[in-house]
Design an enzyme around this catalytic site. Structure first.
Site, PDB file in Angstrom:
ATOM      1  N   ASP A 115       0.868  -1.173   0.000  1.00 13.82           N
ATOM      2  CA  ASP A 115       0.000   0.000   0.000  1.00 13.82           C
ATOM      3  C   ASP A 115       0.904   1.221   0.000  1.00 13.82           C
ATOM      4  O   ASP A 115       1.972   1.213   0.622  1.00 13.82           O
ATOM      5  CB  ASP A 115      -0.906   0.009   1.233  1.00 13.82           C
ATOM      6  CG  ASP A 115      -2.000  -1.049   1.178  1.00 13.82           C
ATOM      7  OD1 ASP A 115      -2.408  -1.420   0.069  1.00 13.82           O
ATOM      8  OD2 ASP A 115      -2.445  -1.495   2.259  1.00 13.82           O
ATOM      9  N   ASP A 129      -7.040  -1.515  -4.576  1.00 17.96           N
ATOM     10  CA  ASP A 129      -8.105  -1.185  -3.621  1.00 17.96           C
ATOM     11  C   ASP A 129      -9.076  -0.174  -4.226  1.00 17.96           C
ATOM     12  O   ASP A 129     -10.294  -0.302  -4.078  1.00 17.96           O
ATOM     13  CB  ASP A 129      -7.514  -0.608  -2.329  1.00 17.96           C
ATOM     14  CG  ASP A 129      -6.597  -1.577  -1.603  1.00 17.96           C
ATOM     15  OD1 ASP A 129      -6.762  -2.795  -1.763  1.00 17.96           O
ATOM     16  OD2 ASP A 129      -5.707  -1.089  -0.878  1.00 17.96           O
TER      17      ASP A 129
END
Length: 192
Positions: A115, A129
């Site tokens: 991330d 995401d």
């Protein structure tokens, strides 16, 4: 095929941006991109969004595999461009994060997802995401509008109301000329 193109684009961009983040960012050191709005912040996430289920990486891997299989099965009935985009975004995002879980450290099936995008008061996320969230919104909109995966429109509330009105006995139906129910008093009857 549109679905395959969307999957390839989303999955490819996700893996490319993750590779760039890993090679150019230092874990835990933010890089301000848009002041007060968006930072680049490298994080290896063993869990799901909001750091949920951090000890259940294998379960998350199995869920991702399940999503991929379910979308692949749904795609066989695909007859709508909008659903092709929605399922392509969902499948591309799921595959992007699944690749991390399968191939990244600490090991196969337990890999941590890369991330690197951070907004204020929001968990760090990645392009996969984002694609999954956009897909979820599209699925809700398409379902609300009654558009099936095969492209057929399912009757909405308005059509159900019209169908119920058509099912009433003719004595309860409004007449076309007066707007009054058939068999009821007409304007002439009231004057008479």
């Amino acid at each position: 095929m549109l679905l395959v193109s969307v999957v390839a684009l989303v999955g490819g961009l996700d893996q490319l941006t993750k590779a760039l983040a890993v090679s150019r960012l230092t874990e835990g050191e933010p890089v301000e991109l848009v002041p007060g709005v968006l930072d680049l912040y490298l994080l290896y996430n063993p869990g799901a969004a909001f750091s949920l289920a951090t000890g259940l990486t294998w379960v998350l891997t199995l869920v991702a595999v399940g999503v991929v299989v379910a979308v692949a099965l749904m795609a066989r009935r695909l007859g709508s461009r909008a659903w092709a985009y929605a399922l392509g975004l969902l499948l591309g995002g799921a595959l992007g994060n699944l690749i991390d879980r399968l191939l990244r450290e600490p090991g196969f099936g337990t890999g941590h997802v890369v991330d690197f995008l951070r907004l204020p008061r929001w968990p760090v996320f990645n392009l996969a995401d984002s694609a999954i969230v956009v897909a979820a919104v599209l699925v809700v909109v398409l379902s609300f509008r009654g558009v099936g995966v095969d492209g057929r429109r399912e009757p909405g509330r308005r059509e159900h109301a019209d169908a119920a009105a058509d099912a009433r006995p003719s004595s309860e139906q409004p007449s076309e000329s007066s707007g009054q129910p058939s068999g009821g008093p007409t304007e002439e009857d009231r004057r008479g």
